[in-house]
Design an enzyme around this catalytic site. Structure first.
Site, PDB file in Angstrom:
ATOM      1  N   PRO A  22       2.460   2.688  12.397  1.00  0.00           N
ATOM      2  CA  PRO A  22       3.083   3.982  12.718  1.00  0.00           C
ATOM      3  C   PRO A  22       2.789   4.435  14.152  1.00  0.00           C
ATOM      4  CG  PRO A  22       2.046   4.058  10.567  1.00  0.00           C
ATOM      5  CD  PRO A  22       1.620   2.762  11.205  1.00  0.00           C
ATOM      6  N   VAL A  31      -9.758   1.183  12.804  1.00  0.00           N
ATOM      7  CA  VAL A  31     -10.013   1.411  14.215  1.00  0.00           C
ATOM      8  C   VAL A  31     -11.403   2.011  14.469  1.00  0.00           C
ATOM      9  CG1 VAL A  31      -8.881   3.701  14.353  1.00  0.00           C
ATOM     10  CG2 VAL A  31      -8.941   2.217  16.341  1.00  0.00           C
ATOM     11  N   GLN A  42      -0.073   4.883  20.632  1.00  0.00           N
ATOM     12  CA  GLN A  42       0.107   5.405  19.260  1.00  0.00           C
ATOM     13  C   GLN A  42      -1.001   6.419  18.964  1.00  0.00           C
ATOM     14  OE1 GLN A  42      -1.100   2.383  20.020  1.00  0.00           O
ATOM     15  NE2 GLN A  42      -2.083   1.332  18.326  1.00  0.00           N
ATOM     16  N   GLY A  84      -1.364  -3.046  20.724  1.00  0.00           N
ATOM     17  CA  GLY A  84      -0.248  -2.397  21.420  1.00  0.00           C
ATOM     18  C   GLY A  84      -0.754  -1.816  22.728  1.00  0.00           C
ATOM     19  N   ASP A  85      -0.065  -0.767  23.228  1.00  0.00           N
ATOM     20  CA  ASP A  85      -0.492  -0.207  24.524  1.00  0.00           C
ATOM     21  C   ASP A  85      -1.448   0.981  24.355  1.00  0.00           C
ATOM     22  OD1 ASP A  85       1.147   1.796  23.626  1.00  0.00           O
ATOM     23  OD2 ASP A  85       2.634   1.623  25.227  1.00  0.00           O
ATOM     24  N   ASN A 142      -6.284   9.708   8.251  1.00  0.00           N
ATOM     25  CA  ASN A 142      -7.421   8.884   8.711  1.00  0.00           C
ATOM     26  C   ASN A 142      -8.766   9.618   8.662  1.00  0.00           C
ATOM     27  OD1 ASN A 142      -4.858   7.943   9.993  1.00  0.00           O
ATOM     28  ND2 ASN A 142      -6.188   6.266  10.625  1.00  0.00           N
ATOM     29  N   TYR A 169       0.848  -1.206   0.000  1.00  0.00           N
ATOM     30  CA  TYR A 169       0.000   0.000   0.000  1.00  0.00           C
ATOM     31  C   TYR A 169       0.883   1.256   0.000  1.00  0.00           C
ATOM     32  CZ  TYR A 169      -3.782   3.120   1.634  1.00  0.00           C
ATOM     33  OH  TYR A 169      -4.713   4.125   1.770  1.00  0.00           O
ATOM     34  N   LYS A 204       2.991   7.589  15.406  1.00  0.00           N
ATOM     35  CA  LYS A 204       2.189   8.814  15.500  1.00  0.00           C
ATOM     36  C   LYS A 204       1.885   9.367  14.113  1.00  0.00           C
ATOM     37  CE  LYS A 204       6.439  11.057  16.756  1.00  0.00           C
ATOM     38  NZ  LYS A 204       7.191  11.885  17.629  1.00  0.00           N
TER      39      LYS A 204
HETATM   40  P1  NAD Z   1     -12.796   1.818   0.452  1.00  0.00           P
HETATM   41  O1  NAD Z   1     -12.093   0.498   0.557  1.00  0.00           O
HETATM   42  O2  NAD Z   1     -14.106   1.987   1.144  1.00  0.00           O
HETATM   43  O3  NAD Z   1     -12.994   2.235  -1.066  1.00  0.00           O
HETATM   44  C1  NAD Z   1     -12.158   1.821  -2.107  1.00  0.00           C
HETATM   45  C2  NAD Z   1     -13.025   1.492  -3.318  1.00  0.00           C
HETATM   46  O4  NAD Z   1     -12.182   1.100  -4.412  1.00  0.00           O
HETATM   47  C3  NAD Z   1     -13.977   0.316  -3.071  1.00  0.00           C
HETATM   48  O5  NAD Z   1     -15.263   0.637  -3.542  1.00  0.00           O
HETATM   49  C4  NAD Z   1     -13.356  -0.835  -3.862  1.00  0.00           C
HETATM   50  O6  NAD Z   1     -14.299  -1.796  -4.255  1.00  0.00           O
HETATM   51  C5  NAD Z   1     -12.726  -0.069  -5.015  1.00  0.00           C
HETATM   52  N1  NAD Z   1     -11.596  -0.778  -5.671  1.00  0.00           N
HETATM   53  C6  NAD Z   1     -10.529  -1.361  -5.078  1.00  0.00           C
HETATM   54  N2  NAD Z   1      -9.705  -1.875  -6.019  1.00  0.00           N
HETATM   55  C7  NAD Z   1     -10.269  -1.595  -7.232  1.00  0.00           C
HETATM   56  C8  NAD Z   1      -9.900  -1.864  -8.575  1.00  0.00           C
HETATM   57  N3  NAD Z   1      -8.773  -2.544  -8.867  1.00  0.00           N
HETATM   58  N4  NAD Z   1     -10.717  -1.436  -9.576  1.00  0.00           N
HETATM   59  C9  NAD Z   1     -11.868  -0.775  -9.296  1.00  0.00           C
HETATM   60  N5  NAD Z   1     -12.272  -0.490  -8.028  1.00  0.00           N
HETATM   61  C10 NAD Z   1     -11.481  -0.899  -7.007  1.00  0.00           C
HETATM   62  O7  NAD Z   1     -11.742   2.903   0.981  1.00  0.00           O
HETATM   63  P2  NAD Z   1     -11.921   4.472   1.247  1.00  0.00           P
HETATM   64  O8  NAD Z   1     -11.655   4.699   2.683  1.00  0.00           O
HETATM   65  O9  NAD Z   1     -13.151   4.994   0.624  1.00  0.00           O
HETATM   66  O10 NAD Z   1     -10.635   5.027   0.463  1.00  0.00           O
HETATM   67  C11 NAD Z   1     -10.738   5.620  -0.828  1.00  0.00           C
HETATM   68  C12 NAD Z   1      -9.348   6.069  -1.271  1.00  0.00           C
HETATM   69  O11 NAD Z   1      -8.815   7.002  -0.327  1.00  0.00           O
HETATM   70  C13 NAD Z   1      -8.333   4.931  -1.360  1.00  0.00           C
HETATM   71  O12 NAD Z   1      -7.531   5.138  -2.493  1.00  0.00           O
HETATM   72  C14 NAD Z   1      -7.518   5.066  -0.111  1.00  0.00           C
HETATM   73  O13 NAD Z   1      -6.214   4.587  -0.269  1.00  0.00           O
HETATM   74  C15 NAD Z   1      -7.549   6.571   0.119  1.00  0.00           C
HETATM   75  N6  NAD Z   1      -7.340   6.896   1.543  1.00  0.00           N
HETATM   76  C16 NAD Z   1      -8.348   6.711   2.448  1.00  0.00           C
HETATM   77  C17 NAD Z   1      -8.111   6.993   3.788  1.00  0.00           C
HETATM   78  C18 NAD Z   1      -9.184   6.830   4.831  1.00  0.00           C
HETATM   79  O14 NAD Z   1      -8.921   7.096   6.001  1.00  0.00           O
HETATM   80  N7  NAD Z   1     -10.396   6.453   4.521  1.00  0.00           N
HETATM   81  C19 NAD Z   1      -6.864   7.469   4.201  1.00  0.00           C
HETATM   82  C20 NAD Z   1      -5.866   7.617   3.244  1.00  0.00           C
HETATM   83  C21 NAD Z   1      -6.124   7.348   1.907  1.00  0.00           C
HETATM   84  N1  UDP Z   2      -6.167  -0.336  15.975  1.00  0.00           N
HETATM   85  C1  UDP Z   2      -6.505  -0.843  17.225  1.00  0.00           C
HETATM   86  N2  UDP Z   2      -7.553  -1.705  17.314  1.00  0.00           N
HETATM   87  C2  UDP Z   2      -8.294  -2.087  16.230  1.00  0.00           C
HETATM   88  C3  UDP Z   2      -7.959  -1.558  14.959  1.00  0.00           C
HETATM   89  C4  UDP Z   2      -6.880  -0.696  14.866  1.00  0.00           C
HETATM   90  O1  UDP Z   2      -5.868  -0.516  18.232  1.00  0.00           O
HETATM   91  O2  UDP Z   2      -9.239  -2.887  16.421  1.00  0.00           O
HETATM   92  C5  UDP Z   2      -5.042   0.612  15.879  1.00  0.00           C
HETATM   93  C6  UDP Z   2      -4.005   0.281  14.812  1.00  0.00           C
HETATM   94  O3  UDP Z   2      -3.044  -0.622  15.326  1.00  0.00           O
HETATM   95  C7  UDP Z   2      -3.446   1.650  14.503  1.00  0.00           C
HETATM   96  C8  UDP Z   2      -4.638   2.578  14.689  1.00  0.00           C
HETATM   97  O4  UDP Z   2      -5.568   1.870  15.499  1.00  0.00           O
HETATM   98  O5  UDP Z   2      -2.447   1.986  15.441  1.00  0.00           O
HETATM   99  C9  UDP Z   2      -5.297   2.994  13.377  1.00  0.00           C
HETATM  100  O6  UDP Z   2      -5.545   1.812  12.643  1.00  0.00           O
HETATM  101  P1  UDP Z   2      -6.349   1.779  11.271  1.00  0.00           P
HETATM  102  O7  UDP Z   2      -6.338   0.360  10.812  1.00  0.00           O
HETATM  103  O8  UDP Z   2      -7.661   2.438  11.437  1.00  0.00           O
HETATM  104  O9  UDP Z   2      -5.527   2.697  10.260  1.00  0.00           O
HETATM  105  P2  UDP Z   2      -3.987   3.082  10.030  1.00  0.00           P
HETATM  106  O10 UDP Z   2      -3.928   4.477  10.490  1.00  0.00           O
HETATM  107  O11 UDP Z   2      -3.090   2.193  10.831  1.00  0.00           O
HETATM  108  O12 UDP Z   2      -3.810   2.896   8.578  1.00  0.00           O
END
Ligand code: NAD
Ligand code: UDP
Length: 313
Positions: A273, A186, A208, A204-205, A173, A144, A275
């Site tokens: 990570p 989370v 983070q 973990g604790d 996030n 990723y 933080k």
């Molecule tokens: P999500 O998993 O709910 O949505 C991702 C969508 O992409 C899904 O509908 C899935 O079916 C589709 N998808 C996956 N692979 C595909 C492919 N090969 N072809 C067509 N469709 C495909 O996740 P989200 O939280 O809505 O995230 C959307 C975008 O934002 C992602 O690119 C993710 O990396 C980025 N992002 C999200 C967060 C967050 O906190 N939600 C944080 C950082 C980055």
């Molecule tokens: N986490 C947790 N319990 C859970 C799911 C996640 O303590 O049931 C922690 C995870 O280890 C991370 C943070 O929550 O430190 C955020 O995790 P998430 O998977 O939401 O996203 P990340 O920011 O790690 O991509």
């Protein structure tokens, strides 16, 4: 009226963005392979004559005539993106290449959904866009993290070499309704556990930190950056700088749900990570954007959403 393609439009963020862009009078083509997205997220949009749903995997070429592309396709939760790591890289690299090829041919603007994960386990805090990060290239999160870093490289190279109008956002996030109940992140884990009065699993604790942004704030930032007349081709952080330890976060959720759940501690996943907090001064200056949904308000709408979902089951 613009014709806008959203890859990953049936996912959590994509469904909110689809609704917002339709409400503004645009035509939206939602392209999704339904790996983590669902028709439930967009069912209410299916009757809209300006909404088109296409089941397609972006690792394969896709042809359409569009004005703008939001490239969101990619599983976002660690559990889902590690499920098939090679597919995750393919989606980020081949998928982004295909979307960039489409943007180049159509002379469309393209926005890439990048992530705070490009900073890895950051040694600078908060994270600014200039920071190059501290990423493990061979670990379980690399499919990723490195996939998203390569997607950013592709965006910049298409911009420099082919003059494609590119925008990159680094999303921190984000949470809200339409998150998948089982996606292992989370926010969804803690809320579902609290509503079922099950143990809350802190990995973990719990010291983070993460900084949580409500989805409507994020979508506002995405639309502003796409509409910005200046060519902001470099990455822009979008997130809420309101930072919490995971332990504090668990306590907020227990409080808001009046849950009887107990906190239990489980092993910390590898390369988790320590933080994370965005420096958002660039978005504030260039887009006049700042998130304004308070964490307790955002969490209450998310809790209401999951409550309804669990009742239906
Ligand atoms: P999500 O998993 O709910 O949505 C991702 C969508 O992409 C899904 O509908 C899935 O079916 C589709 N998808 C996956 N692979 C595909 C492919 N090969 N072809 C067509 N469709 C495909 O996740 P989200 O939280 O809505 O995230 C959307 C975008 O934002 C992602 O690119 C993710 O990396 C980025 N992002 C999200 C967060 C967050 O906190 N939600 C944080 C950082 C980055
Ligand atoms: N986490 C947790 N319990 C859970 C799911 C996640 O303590 O049931 C922690 C995870 O280890 C991370 C943070 O929550 O430190 C955020 O995790 P998430 O998977 O939401 O996203 P990340 O920011 O790690 O991509």
């Amino acid at each position: 009226m613009k014709r806008i393609l959203i890859s990953g439009g049936a996912g959590f963020i994509g469904s909110h963005l689809s609704e917002r862009l339709l409400n503004e009078g645009n035509e939206v083509i939602c392209v999704d392979n339904f790996f983590t997205g669902s028709k439930e997220n967009i069912r209410h949009l299916l009757g809209n004559k300006n909404f088109e749903l296409v089941r397609h995997d972006i690792t394969k070429e896709y042809f359409a005539e569009v004005d703008e592309i939001y490239n969101l396709a990619c599983p976002a939760s660690p559990v889902h993106y590690q499920y098939n790591a090679i597919k995750t890289i393919k989606t980020n690299v081949l998928g982004t290449l295909n979307m960039l090829g489409l943007a180049k041919r159509c002379k469309a603007k393209i926005l890439q959904a990048s992530t705070s994960e490009v900073y890895g386990n950051p040694l600078q805090h908060p994270q600014k866009e200039e920071y190059w990060g501290n990423v493990n290239p061979i670990g379980i999160r690399s499919c990723y993290d490195e996939g998203k870093r390569c997607a950013e490289t592709l965006m910049m190279d298409y911009h420099r070499q082919n003059n494609v109008d590119t925008r990159i956002i680094r999303i921190f996030n984000t949470y809200g309704p339409n998150m998948a109940e089982n996606d292992g992140r989370v926010v969804s884990n803690f809320i579902v556990q609290a509503l079922k009065n099950e143990d809350i699993t802190i990995y973990g604790d719990g010291s983070q930190t993460r900084s949580f942004c409500y989805v409507t704030d994020l979508v506002e930032g995405m639309v502003r950056i796409m509409n910005n007349p200046q060519r902001l081709s470099g990455p822009v952080n979008l997130g809420n700088p309101d930072e919490h330890t995971i332990k504090e976060f668990a306590e907020i959720i227990i409080d808001l749900t009046n849950s009887n759940s107990k906190i239990i501690y489980m092993p910390l996943p590898k390369d988790d990570p320590v933080k994370r907090k965005p420096d958002i001064s660039l978005a504030q200056k260039e887009l006049s954007w700042t998130p304004n949904v308070d964490i307790r308000d955002g969490l209450m709408s998310t809790i209401n959403y999951f409550e309804q979902k669990l009742k239906i089951k």
